[in-house]
Write an enzyme that holds these catalytic residues in place. Structure first.
Site, short mmCIF file in Angstrom:
data_model
loop_
_atom_site.label_atom_id
_atom_site.label_comp_id
_atom_site.label_asym_id
_atom_site.label_seq_id
_atom_site.Cartn_x
_atom_site.Cartn_y
_atom_site.Cartn_z
N GLY A 266 25.75 -7.32 7.71
CA GLY A 266 25.22 -7.83 8.98
C GLY A 266 24.17 -6.93 9.58
O GLY A 266 24.24 -5.71 9.43
N PRO A 267 23.17 -7.52 10.24
CA PRO A 267 22.95 -8.96 10.47
C PRO A 267 22.19 -9.68 9.35
O PRO A 267 21.89 -10.86 9.49
CB PRO A 267 22.13 -8.97 11.75
CG PRO A 267 21.33 -7.72 11.69
CD PRO A 267 22.22 -6.69 11.02
N ASP A 315 36.46 -6.98 4.99
CA ASP A 315 36.43 -5.59 5.42
C ASP A 315 36.00 -4.72 4.23
O ASP A 315 36.69 -4.66 3.21
CB ASP A 315 37.83 -5.19 5.90
CG ASP A 315 37.88 -3.77 6.48
OD1 ASP A 315 36.93 -3.01 6.27
OD2 ASP A 315 38.88 -3.45 7.14
N ASP A 332 25.33 0.25 3.91
CA ASP A 332 24.58 0.68 5.10
C ASP A 332 25.58 0.74 6.25
O ASP A 332 25.86 -0.25 6.91
CB ASP A 332 23.46 -0.34 5.39
CG ASP A 332 22.57 0.10 6.54
OD1 ASP A 332 22.81 1.18 7.11
OD2 ASP A 332 21.65 -0.66 6.89
N CYS A 385 21.24 4.40 9.69
CA CYS A 385 20.10 4.54 10.60
C CYS A 385 20.38 5.65 11.60
O CYS A 385 20.38 5.44 12.82
CB CYS A 385 19.82 3.22 11.32
SG CYS A 385 18.23 3.24 12.18
#
Length: 448
Positions: A266-267, A315, A332, A385
């Protein structure tokens, strides 16, 4: 008024400006009393105020006779908007004070409007450089606190970024300045569905710097007005995010290359690019996302992908697939988001050092699950990030030490043409060096 409404939503509901502001602007346009210049000013007021909140708080604190925590939040929002107009824009001082006082009168009442008037008249007595000299401690006495006030970042964030970046004063100042600049809008032409040349035919579009699929829009460019974006053949995606997906897709493998996994999809931006790249090779992408509503966003991003794919709500720490099922895995992981402060300036004021502890366990569990999910000889991409060492190298080193069975691949060669990638084998991108979010990537080959 619109900028004030957006700031109140950010303060009261922990909303993000990039989600709150567009519908407010759209509603104002529909009423017919709001044009492009009004929208640009409102956007600048909201984002400029949020980016410079730390500096403006220090200025306001020196102009009031009480601690800022005792100033009602709506009053502080009006003051911050006024200070930004005075110190961060070319709006004439008298107009900035007058507009702010009138706003205070409408939303707060006459008594508080007088308070706003008195404070802003004090602020108007000097410019930003003059105020910074007054409210920031000297660099020689406290470098981190000086930089925190001057560049409007919490002190702990300054310290963390400096630890990761290394070097002297010039580098960290450039990074902090870049965090306070409005980022460009970058598009990705999804392979097999759109081409960069198609997007470059749009007004104010220029090629990306590093990704072969990236196109940048000049200031004011509207992605929603582009047909390929509306149809999902292209999307908005930071170039650093594109580079991470491309590096994983091009990492050398031993053996077959048929099944790919995006374990925290996501997203859906990276998943859509990975899905298109996988389709070019006849591979299948499985995109997994724990939260069902975000899994829905992933499905929307992948709709129309030229090859087979599957989106599941699962999950990532408890894989819904057999061990060793995939040839390539991207994980990520959720993080503090300190690498995207250009886009979400309010995040710097919400995050706390203790948040790192909350993410630490999850990040390690996800990386271990990724290594379990890939076959021997396959590759895992651990991405985040955030440039904070506690979310990047420390996680990777700890998992490899405790779990074993993995070896780092030098990822730098998978970022062709991108300079200043460090000593490796992992890669840390930076806003001030690469014009991207501060994305981190470590590539790990499973060996056991």
């Amino acid at each position: 008024m619109l900028a004030f409404e957006a700031l109140r939503a950010v303060d009261e509901r922990d909303a993000y400006a990039n989600l709150v502001l567009p519908p407010l602007l759209r509603k104002a346009r529909e009423k017919g009393d709001f044009d492009g210049r009004d929208a640009a000013l409102a956007t600048e007021l909201v984002y400029g105020t949020l980016r410079r909140q730390g500096t403006y708080d220090a200025v306001i604190a020196s102009c009031v006779d009480r601690p800022l925590r005792e100033v009602d939040p709506p009053v502080l929002d009006v003051l911050s908007l006024g200070v930004h107009q005075l110190l961060g824009t070319r709006i004439p001082s008298h107009a900035a004070v007058s507009a702010s006082v009138e706003l205070a009168r409408v939303v707060l009442g006459d008594g508080r409007a007088k308070f706003v008037n008195a404070v802003l008249r004090k602020v108007a007595q000097d410019d930003l450089d003059g105020w910074v000299q007054k409210v920031a401690p000297p660099y020689d006495e406290d470098p981190e606190d000086h930089l925190a006030v001057v560049h409007s970042h919490p002190r702990w964030v300054v310290s963390a970024l400096w630890d990761s970046l290394g070097g002297g004063r010039a580098g960290i100042e450039r990074l902090l300045e870049a965090d306070n600049e409005r980022p460009e809008v970058t598009l990705v032409a999804r392979p097999g569905r759109a081409t960069p040349e198609e997007l470059l035919g749009e007004e104010a579009a220029v090629p990306g710097r590093w990704s072969p699929y990236a196109v940048r829009l000049a200031e004011g460019g509207e992605p929603g007005a582009i047909e390929a974006v509306r149809e999902g053949r292209a999307g908005v995606q930071d170039e650093g995010s594109q580079l991470v997906a491309l590096a994983l897709a091009h990492a050398p493998l031993d053996g077959p290359d048929e099944r790919w996994l995006d374990g925290c999809a996501g997203p859906g931006g990276k998943a859509a690019l990975l899905g298109a790249l996988a389709a070019e090779r006849g591979a299948v992408l499985v995109a997994s996302e724990k939260q069902p509503h975000r899994a829905g966003l992933v499905a929307k991003a992948l709709a129309g992908n030229p090859g087979p794919y599957q989106v599941i709500a699962a999950d990532g720490t408890r894989p819904a697939w057999r061990s060793g099922s995939f040839d390539r895995v991207l994980m990520d992981v959720p993080c503090t988001g300190l690498g995207a402060l250009r886009r979400r300036p309010e995040a710097r004021w919400r995050r706390r050092p203790e948040d790192l502890e909350g993410f630490a366990t999850l990040q390690r569990e996800l990386l271990r699950a990724a290594l379990d999910s890939v076959r021997v000889g396959g590759v895992v991409g651990y991405a985040t990030c955030s440039p904070h060492l506690a979310e990047t190298r420390v996680v990777v080193e700890d998992v490899l030490k405790r779990r074993g069975g993995g070896e780092l691949i030098d990822a730098r060669g998978l970022f062709p043409g991108v300079p200043e990638l460090g000593e490796g084998p992992d890669v840390q991108l930076w806003p001030h060096l690469h014009g991207t979010d501060a994305m981190y990537l470590a590539l790990i080959r499973r060996v056991g």
